[in-house]
Scaffold this motif. Sequence first.
Motif, short mmCIF file in Angstrom:
data_model
loop_
_atom_site.label_atom_id
_atom_site.label_comp_id
_atom_site.label_asym_id
_atom_site.label_seq_id
_atom_site.Cartn_x
_atom_site.Cartn_y
_atom_site.Cartn_z
N LYS A 14 1.72 -1.01 0.24
CA LYS A 14 0.33 -0.34 -0.50
C LYS A 14 0.86 1.39 -0.32
CE LYS A 14 -4.27 2.07 0.25
NZ LYS A 14 -4.50 2.04 -1.52
N GLU A 17 2.22 1.71 -3.75
CA GLU A 17 0.89 1.92 -4.08
C GLU A 17 0.52 3.73 -4.23
OE1 GLU A 17 -1.79 0.33 -3.07
OE2 GLU A 17 -1.35 -2.32 -4.32
N LEU A 18 0.83 4.04 -2.61
CA LEU A 18 0.99 5.62 -2.42
C LEU A 18 2.09 6.13 -3.21
CD1 LEU A 18 -1.12 5.69 0.91
CD2 LEU A 18 -2.06 5.56 -1.01
N ALA A 20 3.53 5.94 -5.05
CA ALA A 20 3.77 6.37 -6.74
C ALA A 20 2.62 6.89 -7.49
CB ALA A 20 3.76 4.54 -7.64
N GLN A 21 0.85 6.49 -6.23
CA GLN A 21 0.38 7.57 -6.54
C GLN A 21 1.23 9.48 -6.45
OE1 GLN A 21 -3.36 6.98 -4.73
NE2 GLN A 21 -3.54 4.48 -5.50
N ASN A 22 1.42 9.53 -5.52
CA ASN A 22 2.38 10.62 -5.33
C ASN A 22 2.80 11.60 -6.31
OD1 ASN A 22 2.63 12.60 -3.70
ND2 ASN A 22 4.64 12.55 -3.61
N LYS A 23 3.85 10.72 -7.47
CA LYS A 23 4.95 10.85 -7.79
C LYS A 23 4.47 11.15 -9.21
CE LYS A 23 8.76 8.84 -10.38
NZ LYS A 23 10.18 7.78 -10.78
N ASP A 24 2.63 10.42 -9.98
CA ASP A 24 2.15 10.90 -10.47
C ASP A 24 1.45 12.01 -10.72
OD1 ASP A 24 2.91 8.25 -11.98
OD2 ASP A 24 1.20 7.17 -11.66
N LEU A 25 1.26 12.54 -9.69
CA LEU A 25 0.74 13.74 -9.02
C LEU A 25 1.32 14.61 -9.71
CD1 LEU A 25 -1.57 12.79 -6.18
CD2 LEU A 25 -2.30 13.15 -8.20
N GLU A 28 2.27 15.03 -12.34
CA GLU A 28 1.41 15.96 -13.71
C GLU A 28 1.03 17.48 -13.12
OE1 GLU A 28 -1.12 15.22 -15.36
OE2 GLU A 28 -1.05 13.08 -16.30
#
Length: 237
Positions: A14, A17-18, A20-25, A28
């Motif tokens: 988890k 995953e968080l 990775a999401q933070n990196k994507d955000l 962006e």
Amino acid sequence: MFGNKKEIEELNQKILELEAQNKDLKYELDSYKWQMEEINKQEEEIRQLHQNTRKLKHDMRNHLMVMTSYINSGDYENARNYISEILDKLNAVRSYVETGNPLLNHILNDKLEVCRQEGIDVKADIGKASFEKMKGIDFSAVFSNAVDNAIEASRTEARKEIGISVYEKKGYDVISVKNRISKSVLDENPELKSTKADSEKHGFGVNQIKEIVESYSGMTDFYEEDGFFIVNMFIPK
């Protein structure tokens, strides 16, 4: 002891995953900030261009009065010299290409100005292509690197000539950049690897171009034809 092995593994997953999401955000957000900066730069360039155009229009009236005075007095030599000076100033005024794409406008006009200053002949054919699926920062990277490579290679060529095309073809948005070459680049360096000897000739940015295009399930094609080195980038629509 807190939790069992399975729970710990799930928590670690988890966390990954968080992260990775933070990196994507963050990517962006950085992309949007960068695009906004580029748009602001473009608006400033247009404002400066309009200001220079207004000044030139105002000055032209005075120029015509001076030329009329020379001609009426029969001083044709000074009239010719004065006209020549005006033409030199007009040639130095930066023109602006409007493509309908704000980001492409800024990058293309910036590169065209570099070519103008360095005496590189450029033929640009900008057709319909939206690149809607590409992040602005990725589009800038592939387009800028391809044109920068062509500019770098042209600096050592006797015939300095670059072609830039943007168009749609069979479900793809396409960027095509070519530059005149006096000898084969691919014969000397078929994999286009960057080395000290050729770092100023197509080495810089090639891997980045490939990686970005492939991340959108696109294709890149490097080849030579009719005395040109050509790179084509195909991005699915």
